[in-house]
Write a protein that holds these residues in place. Structure first.
Motif, short mmCIF file in Angstrom:
data_model
loop_
_atom_site.label_atom_id
_atom_site.label_comp_id
_atom_site.label_asym_id
_atom_site.label_seq_id
_atom_site.Cartn_x
_atom_site.Cartn_y
_atom_site.Cartn_z
N HIS A 49 0.80 -1.12 0.02
CA HIS A 49 0.01 -0.09 0.20
C HIS A 49 0.98 1.39 0.06
N GLY A 50 2.11 1.20 0.03
CA GLY A 50 2.89 2.42 -0.07
C GLY A 50 2.82 3.29 1.01
N ASP A 51 2.43 4.84 0.66
CA ASP A 51 2.53 5.80 1.70
C ASP A 51 1.30 5.69 2.28
N ARG A 52 0.19 5.08 1.91
CA ARG A 52 -0.87 4.99 2.65
C ARG A 52 -0.88 4.12 4.03
N ALA A 53 0.20 2.99 3.91
CA ALA A 53 0.57 1.98 4.85
C ALA A 53 1.36 3.02 5.82
N VAL A 54 2.37 3.72 5.16
CA VAL A 54 3.32 4.48 6.09
C VAL A 54 2.55 5.52 6.82
N ALA A 55 1.57 6.22 6.32
CA ALA A 55 0.79 7.00 7.19
C ALA A 55 0.14 6.42 8.31
N THR A 203 8.32 4.36 -2.38
CA THR A 203 6.84 4.54 -2.46
C THR A 203 7.08 5.75 -3.42
N ASP A 204 5.70 6.53 -3.46
CA ASP A 204 5.49 7.54 -4.47
C ASP A 204 6.31 8.70 -3.83
N GLN A 205 6.40 8.86 -2.51
CA GLN A 205 7.28 9.91 -2.07
C GLN A 205 8.54 9.62 -1.72
N VAL A 206 9.00 8.38 -1.62
CA VAL A 206 10.12 7.76 -0.98
C VAL A 206 10.96 7.03 -2.19
N ALA A 207 12.13 7.71 -2.60
CA ALA A 207 12.74 6.83 -3.76
C ALA A 207 13.55 5.57 -2.91
N LYS A 208 13.55 4.57 -3.67
CA LYS A 208 14.31 3.40 -3.07
C LYS A 208 15.68 3.61 -3.16
N VAL A 209 16.43 3.16 -1.93
CA VAL A 209 17.79 3.25 -1.79
C VAL A 209 18.42 1.84 -1.80
N ASP A 210 19.84 2.06 -2.01
CA ASP A 210 20.77 0.85 -2.22
C ASP A 210 21.14 0.33 -0.73
N LYS A 211 21.13 1.01 0.22
CA LYS A 211 21.54 0.47 1.50
C LYS A 211 20.68 1.15 2.47
N VAL A 212 20.45 0.66 3.60
CA VAL A 212 20.05 1.26 5.00
C VAL A 212 20.81 1.00 6.04
N VAL A 213 21.31 2.14 6.75
CA VAL A 213 22.23 2.00 7.85
C VAL A 213 21.51 2.73 8.96
N GLY A 214 22.43 2.47 10.00
CA GLY A 214 21.89 3.06 11.28
C GLY A 214 21.32 2.26 12.40
N PRO A 215 21.45 2.69 13.72
CA PRO A 215 21.02 2.11 14.84
C PRO A 215 19.48 1.99 15.06
N GLY A 216 19.00 1.31 15.87
CA GLY A 216 17.58 1.32 16.30
C GLY A 216 17.08 0.51 17.10
N ASN A 217 15.88 0.42 17.51
CA ASN A 217 15.22 -0.46 18.49
C ASN A 217 15.28 -1.76 17.78
N ALA A 218 14.57 -2.77 18.69
CA ALA A 218 14.42 -4.15 18.13
C ALA A 218 13.87 -4.15 16.81
N PHE A 219 12.78 -3.36 16.59
CA PHE A 219 11.96 -3.40 15.59
C PHE A 219 12.59 -2.83 14.16
N VAL A 220 13.42 -1.82 14.46
CA VAL A 220 14.20 -1.51 13.30
C VAL A 220 15.17 -2.19 12.90
N ALA A 221 15.81 -2.96 13.73
CA ALA A 221 16.89 -3.82 13.49
C ALA A 221 16.34 -5.11 12.89
N GLU A 222 15.14 -5.47 13.27
CA GLU A 222 14.58 -6.67 12.63
C GLU A 222 14.03 -6.14 11.29
N ALA A 223 13.65 -5.18 11.08
CA ALA A 223 13.21 -4.68 9.63
C ALA A 223 14.37 -4.63 8.84
N LYS A 224 15.54 -4.08 9.23
CA LYS A 224 16.50 -4.25 8.32
C LYS A 224 17.02 -5.55 7.96
#
Length: 449
Positions: A49-55, A203-224
Motif C-alpha cells: 500500500h505504499g505511503d498509505r500504509a506508512v501514514a 513509495t510514491d514519496q520515497v525513492a528506493k535506496v541501495d542500502k539502509v544503515v543506522g542503529p535502532g530499537n528491536a523493530f528497526v533492527a529486525e526490519a533491516k
C-alpha cells in the motif's frame, strides 16, 4: 534511606570454562519474536500500500496523522540557526573527529600485474543511502554525524535521513539541525519499521535506496534484517538494542566501573550491561555504587529496569578467562579497565569497539571519539564490525589479460573446465587463441607483401 539497588545478576564462572558466554543475559527472546511478527506485517503492508500504509503506522506509533514525509529545507535551516551555540560547537567538533577517522578508514584502490595480467580493485560509492536516526525515548543527533559523515567521505550521491516525527509532525529539532550541519540531502519524518520499509521498497514519496544503515530499537533492527534477507537492499549490521561489557581487575576504580555500567543502560530497558572481573572485592564494591549513581537521575526507572533485567556481574578465574568470556559474548562496546589495558585489548578477537583504559568511557564513542557508534549487537560482533566508510562503497574487481597472459592461463582453463564439465568455458578461451593465431598469420602475410 539507602538508594534502591538494581538486582544485578551475579554469575560465578570460576573453575568453569566450557561455555564462557552461554549464561550471560540478553534481551528476552520473546521480545525479538514479537518484533519479527510485527515487522513482517509492517513490511508487507508498506510493500502493498505504499505511503498509505506508512501514514497508518506513523499515526499508530508516533501519534501524527500527516501524509507529507519530506522536511522542507527551510525547516532544516531554521533548526540549525536555532540551536544553542555551545551545542553547535560540540556538533562541529564531533563532526571533525568522526570525519578524520573515516577518512583514514577509506579503502584504497590498487592495481598490479601478475603472470602478465593487470588487475586490481577500485571502490565506487553507492548512489543512494538511507540512514535511520532514532528519535523515540531520546534524540540522537550524534547518529546523524555517525551515518551521514562517512557516507559523505565515501562520496555517496544522495544521503536520505529517516527519523520519527513527534505528535505535531516535527522531528526532534536537534536532529534536524545536525542533518543540516552535515549536509544530508533529504530528511524524512518517518520512524520505525515503516521507515525501513519505505526506504527499501520505495513509495510514491520515497525513492528506493541501495542500502539502509543506522542503529535502532528491536523493530528497526529486525526490519533491516528482513529487507536484507529479501535481497532488496544492503544493510550495515544488526545494530539493535545497545550493550556494554567491562573487563576490570582489582586495579579498577569501582565508582568509575559503576558509571560505565549504567551509562549505556540509559538508552533502553532492554540494554545489557555486564562487568567481567576476577576480583570478588571489586564486584562487591560496585553494586552499592551502581545504586548510588542511579538515584536521582531522570532516567532512573529505565536504568533500574535495564540493570535488573540484563545487568550482571560475572566472576572469572583471571584475565585470560575474562577475554574468553568477552570473545564468546562479542559485545557491542567493550571497556578495558585493567593494569595493562592495551595489552588486554590487543588479545580480544570479538567486539564492536574496544575502549582502552580508564579515561576512555563508552560515552566518548557514542558522541565524539572518532570510530563509528553504529555497531553490531546481539553477538554479531563475532563475524562483523561497526559501520565504516567502505560500507558506503562497492569494491569492484577488474582484470585485463594480454595475448601472452591469456596463452599462459589457457591450459588452466582447459583442465578446470574439463573437470567441471563446462566445455563452453574452454571454448571461450580457445576461440580467442584461434583468433589471435589468425591475426598473427594475417600480419605475417601482410608484412611479406
Amino acid at each position: 534511606m539507602k538508594p534502591e539497588a538494581p538486582s544485578l545478576q551475579r554469575i560465578d564462572l570460576r573453575g568453569d570454562r566450557r561455555h564462557p558466554g552461554a549464561d550471560l543475559p540478553r534481551p528476552p527472546a520473546d521480545t525479538m519474536r514479537r518484533a519479527r511478527e510485527t515487522v513482517a506485517e509492517v513490511l508487507a503492508s508498506v510493500h502493498e500500500h505504499g505511503d498509505r500504509a506508512v501514514a497508518e503506522y506513523t499515526a499508530r506509533f508516533d501519534g501524527w496523522d500527516g501524509t507529507e514525509w519530506e522536511v522542507p529545507q527551510a525547516e532544516l535551516d531554521a533548526a540549525l540557526a536555532g540551536i544553542d551555540p555551545s551545542l553547535r560547537e560540540a556538533l562541529e567538533t564531533a563532526r571533525e573527529q568522526v570525519q578524520w577517522f573515516h577518512e583514514q578508514a577509506k579503502p584504497r584502490d590498487w592495481a598490479g600485474t601478475h603472470a602478465g595480467a593487470e588487475m586490481g580493485v577500485r571502490h565506487a560509492p553507492l548512489k543512494r543511502v538511507g540512514v535511520y536516526v532514532p528519535g523515540g525515548r531520546a534524540a540522537y543527533p550524534s547518529t546523524v554525524l555517525m551515518t551521514v559523515v562517512p557516507a559523505r567521505v565515501a562520496g555517496v550521491d544522495e544521503v536520505v535521513v529517516a527519523t520519527p516525527p513527534g505528535p505535531d509532525g516535527r522531528p526532534n529539532q536537534t536532529i534536524l539541525a545536525a542533518a543540516a550541519l552535515v549536509g544530508a540531502d533529504k530528511v524524512l519524518r518517518i520512524g520505525g519499521a515503516q521507515a525501513v520499509a519505505a526506504l527499501a521498497y520505495g513509495t510514491d514519496q520515497v525513492a528506493k535506496v541501495d542500502k539502509v544503515v543506522g542503529p535502532g530499537n528491536a523493530f528497526v533492527a529486525e526490519a533491516k534484517l528482513q529487507v536484507a534477507a529479501q535481497g532488496l537492499v544492503g544493510i550495515d549490521a544488526m545494530a539493535g538494542v545497545t550493550e556494554v561489557m567491562l573487563i576490570a581487575d582489582d586495579s579498577a576504580d569501582p565508582r568509575l566501573v559503576a558509571t560505565s555500567l549504567i551509562a549505556q543502560a540509559e538508552h533502553d530497558p532492554l540494554v545489557t550491561s555486564i562487568l567481567v572481573t576476577p576480583s570478588a572485592a571489586l564486584a562487591d564494591a560496585v553494586v552499592p555504587l551502581v545504586a548510588e549513581e542511579v538515584e536521582g537521575l531522570a532516567s532512573r526507572d529505565r536504568l533500574l529496569e535495564a540493570l535488573s533485567g540484563q545487568g550482571a556481574i560475572v566472576l572469572v578465574d583471571d584475565l585470560d578467562h575474562a577475554i574468553a568470556v568477552a570473545d564468546d559474548f562479542a559485545p557491542e562496546h567493550l571497556e578495558i579497565q585493567t593494569r595493562d589495558a592495551r595489552g588486554v585489548a590487543d588479545r580480544v578477537r570479538a567486539a564492536g569497539t574496544i575502549f582502552v583504559g580508564v579515561q576512555t568511557p563508552t560515552a566518548l564513542g557514542d558522541y565524539c571519539a572518532g570510530p563509528n557508534h553504529t555497531l553490531p549487537t546481539g553477538g554479531t560482533a563475532r563475524f562483523t564490525g561497526g559501520l565504516r566508510t567502505d560500507d558506503f562503497m562497492v569494491p569492484i574487481n577488474w582484470v585485463e589479460f594480454s595475448d601472452d597472459a591469456l596463452t599462459h592461463m589457457a591450459p588452466v582453463v582447459r583442465a578446470l573446465g574439463a573437470a567441471e564439465g563446462l566445455p563452453a568455458h574452454v571454448r571461450s578461451v580457445d576461440a580467442r587463441l584461434a583468433a589471435m593465431e589468425r591475426a598473427r598469420d594475417a600480419a605475417a602475410v601482410s608484412a611479406r607483401r
